[in-house]
Design a protein around this motif. Structure first.
Motif, mmCIF file in Angstrom:
data_model
loop_
_atom_site.group_PDB
_atom_site.id
_atom_site.type_symbol
_atom_site.label_atom_id
_atom_site.label_comp_id
_atom_site.label_asym_id
_atom_site.label_seq_id
_atom_site.Cartn_x
_atom_site.Cartn_y
_atom_site.Cartn_z
ATOM 1 N N HIS A 12 5.363 13.079 -0.255
ATOM 2 C CA HIS A 12 4.498 11.925 -0.548
ATOM 3 C C HIS A 12 4.605 11.564 -2.036
ATOM 4 O O HIS A 12 4.619 12.455 -2.893
ATOM 5 C CB HIS A 12 3.044 12.242 -0.181
ATOM 6 N N PRO A 13 4.696 10.291 -2.357
ATOM 7 C CA PRO A 13 4.875 9.888 -3.762
ATOM 8 C C PRO A 13 3.764 10.363 -4.693
ATOM 9 O O PRO A 13 3.979 10.468 -5.899
ATOM 10 C CB PRO A 13 4.909 8.353 -3.686
ATOM 11 N N HIS A 14 2.587 10.635 -4.176
ATOM 12 C CA HIS A 14 1.476 11.037 -5.032
ATOM 13 C C HIS A 14 1.525 12.518 -5.419
ATOM 14 O O HIS A 14 0.683 12.970 -6.199
ATOM 15 C CB HIS A 14 0.144 10.763 -4.318
ATOM 16 N N ILE A 15 2.454 13.240 -4.850
ATOM 17 C CA ILE A 15 2.442 14.689 -5.011
ATOM 18 C C ILE A 15 3.607 15.137 -5.902
ATOM 19 O O ILE A 15 4.762 14.755 -5.696
ATOM 20 C CB ILE A 15 2.534 15.392 -3.642
ATOM 21 N N VAL A 60 2.305 16.039 2.336
ATOM 22 C CA VAL A 60 1.605 16.450 1.118
ATOM 23 C C VAL A 60 1.799 17.937 0.839
ATOM 24 O O VAL A 60 2.107 18.344 -0.288
ATOM 25 C CB VAL A 60 0.106 16.114 1.224
ATOM 26 N N LEU A 61 1.668 18.777 1.863
ATOM 27 C CA LEU A 61 1.699 20.221 1.669
ATOM 28 C C LEU A 61 2.995 20.881 2.127
ATOM 29 O O LEU A 61 3.491 21.810 1.488
ATOM 30 C CB LEU A 61 0.515 20.859 2.398
ATOM 31 N N VAL A 62 3.548 20.420 3.231
ATOM 32 C CA VAL A 62 4.735 21.088 3.784
ATOM 33 C C VAL A 62 5.997 20.589 3.096
ATOM 34 O O VAL A 62 6.726 21.351 2.444
ATOM 35 C CB VAL A 62 4.811 20.882 5.305
ATOM 36 N N ASN A 63 6.281 19.314 3.237
ATOM 37 C CA ASN A 63 7.504 18.759 2.639
ATOM 38 C C ASN A 63 7.290 18.278 1.206
ATOM 39 O O ASN A 63 8.248 18.151 0.447
ATOM 40 C CB ASN A 63 8.021 17.604 3.487
ATOM 41 N N GLN A 108 -2.239 3.825 -10.981
ATOM 42 C CA GLN A 108 -2.273 5.281 -11.093
ATOM 43 C C GLN A 108 -1.608 5.990 -9.922
ATOM 44 O O GLN A 108 -1.473 7.219 -9.960
ATOM 45 C CB GLN A 108 -3.735 5.751 -11.205
ATOM 46 N N SER A 109 -1.181 5.225 -8.903
ATOM 47 C CA SER A 109 -0.586 5.808 -7.685
ATOM 48 C C SER A 109 -1.514 6.867 -7.084
ATOM 49 O O SER A 109 -1.132 8.009 -6.840
ATOM 50 C CB SER A 109 0.795 6.418 -7.994
ATOM 51 N N GLN A 110 -2.738 6.435 -6.838
ATOM 52 C CA GLN A 110 -3.746 7.327 -6.267
ATOM 53 C C GLN A 110 -4.588 6.560 -5.245
ATOM 54 O O GLN A 110 -4.934 5.393 -5.480
ATOM 55 C CB GLN A 110 -4.677 7.890 -7.353
ATOM 56 N N TYR A 111 -4.881 7.216 -4.160
ATOM 57 C CA TYR A 111 -5.883 6.678 -3.246
ATOM 58 C C TYR A 111 -7.247 6.712 -3.934
ATOM 59 O O TYR A 111 -7.639 7.731 -4.509
ATOM 60 C CB TYR A 111 -5.946 7.501 -1.957
ATOM 61 N N TYR A 112 -7.962 5.584 -3.883
ATOM 62 C CA TYR A 112 -9.304 5.481 -4.463
ATOM 63 C C TYR A 112 -9.298 5.971 -5.919
ATOM 64 O O TYR A 112 -10.083 6.824 -6.323
ATOM 65 C CB TYR A 112 -10.320 6.281 -3.635
ATOM 66 N N GLY A 113 -8.383 5.380 -6.710
ATOM 67 C CA GLY A 113 -8.144 5.869 -8.062
ATOM 68 C C GLY A 113 -9.136 5.406 -9.106
ATOM 69 O O GLY A 113 -9.154 5.968 -10.209
ATOM 70 N N SER A 136 0.834 -1.198 0.000
ATOM 71 C CA SER A 136 0.000 0.000 0.000
ATOM 72 C C SER A 136 0.874 1.256 0.000
ATOM 73 O O SER A 136 2.110 1.183 0.039
ATOM 74 C CB SER A 136 -0.915 0.000 1.230
ATOM 75 N N PHE A 137 0.211 2.406 -0.021
ATOM 76 C CA PHE A 137 0.929 3.677 -0.033
ATOM 77 C C PHE A 137 1.278 4.094 1.395
ATOM 78 O O PHE A 137 0.749 3.552 2.372
ATOM 79 C CB PHE A 137 0.062 4.751 -0.685
ATOM 80 N N GLU A 138 2.179 5.024 1.516
ATOM 81 C CA GLU A 138 2.453 5.566 2.843
ATOM 82 C C GLU A 138 1.329 6.532 3.237
ATOM 83 O O GLU A 138 0.588 7.012 2.376
ATOM 84 C CB GLU A 138 3.797 6.291 2.851
ATOM 85 N N PRO A 139 1.157 6.774 4.526
ATOM 86 C CA PRO A 139 0.046 7.637 4.941
ATOM 87 C C PRO A 139 0.170 9.043 4.357
ATOM 88 O O PRO A 139 1.266 9.584 4.216
ATOM 89 C CB PRO A 139 0.163 7.650 6.467
ATOM 90 N N ALA A 140 -0.967 9.595 4.002
ATOM 91 C CA ALA A 140 -1.000 10.955 3.438
ATOM 92 C C ALA A 140 -1.576 11.896 4.505
ATOM 93 O O ALA A 140 -2.699 11.715 4.964
ATOM 94 C CB ALA A 140 -1.855 10.980 2.177
ATOM 95 N N TRP A 141 -0.804 12.895 4.878
ATOM 96 C CA TRP A 141 -1.256 13.916 5.830
ATOM 97 C C TRP A 141 -0.650 15.247 5.389
ATOM 98 O O TRP A 141 0.166 15.314 4.473
ATOM 99 C CB TRP A 141 -0.871 13.532 7.272
ATOM 100 N N TRP A 142 -1.014 16.335 6.026
ATOM 101 C CA TRP A 142 -0.605 17.638 5.517
ATOM 102 C C TRP A 142 0.907 17.842 5.545
ATOM 103 O O TRP A 142 1.450 18.631 4.773
ATOM 104 C CB TRP A 142 -1.292 18.772 6.291
ATOM 105 N N GLY A 143 1.648 17.104 6.415
ATOM 106 C CA GLY A 143 3.098 17.270 6.489
ATOM 107 C C GLY A 143 3.801 16.810 5.223
ATOM 108 O O GLY A 143 4.631 17.528 4.668
#
Length: 334
Positions: free
Chosen positions: A150-153, A144-147, A189-194, A135-142
């Motif tokens: 995350h592989p999906h970004i 996804v937005l700060v650093n 697609q490397s997407q949650y619920y893709g 599965s993917f690593e957890p996605a949270w604002w750290g």
């Protein structure tokens, strides 16, 4: 007179012995038969023959009133009832009517070497080893937005500037949303619920002010009946996946999966085998290292299992001690 009486007596004795011979089968008078034959006459033979034919169907006691239970073909002497007279009365069953005709069943052909080799090849082709998926690593604002680790970004996909990302204060994580395990489409697609028919991002968009897509099939050009006419926002509010994920995590949500890795043929949760769970409890208790940051998940107040009862069963299976310790309680559906 005396001679006549002796002759009559002798006749009675001889007749009695002959009757006993006929009924019992014993030879009482073997030496006297020629003379008896001359003396008795043919009338005695006729009467004896009729008597034997009659007694054939009665008991051996000589009574004419008691029927015999088992009439049998009687073999008598040549002076009494003949074989022909008995067979005229007794009808023997035809054995040919009761014989069973046995059908010849063709023998099964034993498999040849070529057929065995073909079957072995077919079995090997069917037994394809299923690869383990992660599965993917957890996605949270750290991440996804700060650093943006995350592989999906991709940094170019996020519309906000780098300075505003680092300076903005994001709320603590209050809700962790868990899927079971990414589907084949999501992994590709490397997407949650893709998958385009997955309802998650349509629901999230109605709650957070965006639209996932046109909700129209790329193959047929027809709208998805479940979503197209029921979405809250129009086409001008469509966001790409990276921005959808950013909009979700900046509002205090985090995404992850219950099963970290497993073997699964297809995308159904029921087909999951040999699974290993993600360290969800460590994340929520703040002991999981997230890029040098800890205690991030300690603020989680709610865990949502997004894939129904099957996902819930895997969560209970691997985290039953969490319930037993009393540190997590079953909530109500909202």
């Amino acid at each position: 007179m005396a001679s006549i009486t002796s002759m009559a007596l002798a006749t009675i004795i001889v007749a009695t012995l002959l009757f006993a011979e006929a009924t019992t089968g014993w030879n009482f008078l073997p030496a006297l038969r020629p003379s008896i034959h001359k003396m008795s006459g043919s009338s005695t033979l006729r009467r004896s023959s009729r008597f034997l034919r009659t007694s054939n169907y009665f008991s051996s006691t000589g009574s004419h009133d008691i029927p015999s239970e088992h009439p049998q073909k009687i073999s008598t002497s040549r002076y009494f009832a003949t074989q022909q007279s008995c067979t005229e009365v007794i009808n023997e069953p035809d054995e040919t009517k009761h014989t069973k005709i046995k059908k010849k069943i063709p023998a099964k052909k034993s498999p040849t070497k070529k057929s065995k080799q073909r079957s072995n090849i077919d079995e090997k082709a069917l037994k394809v080893e299923v690869e383990r998926t992660q599965s993917f690593e957890p996605a949270w604002w750290g991440n996804v937005l700060v650093n943006a680790t995350h592989p999906h970004i991709a940094l170019a996909a996020i519309k906000t500037t780098n300075n505003s990302k680092n300076d903005k204060c994001y709320p603590p994580i209050h809700t962790l949303i868990l899927g079971t395990h990414p589907s084949i489409t999501s992994l590709h697609q490397s997407q949650y619920y893709g998958h385009p028919l997955n309802a998650f991002w349509y629901i999230a968009g109605d709650c957070l002010g965006f639209r996932r897509s046109l909700a129209v099939s790329e193959k047929t050009g027809k709208p998805y009946a479940y979503f197209h006419e029921h979405l809250k926002f129009g086409e001008e509010n469509i966001l790409d996946y990276a921005d959808q994920l950013g909009r979700l995590v900046e509002n205090g949500f985090a995404l992850w999966d219950i099963v970290g890795e497993c073997k699964r043929e297809g995308s159904l949760d029921q087909s999951i085998e040999d699974e290993v769970p993600n360290p969800i409890r460590d994340f929520c208790e703040g002991s999981l290292d997230l890029g040098g940051l800890k205690n991030i998940g300690k603020s989680v107040k709610r865990i949502v299992v997004a894939n129904g009862t099957t996902g819930g069963a895997y969560f209970v299976k691997h985290f039953s001690e969490w319930f037993m310790d009393g540190k997590i309680l079953a909530g109500e559906d909202e």
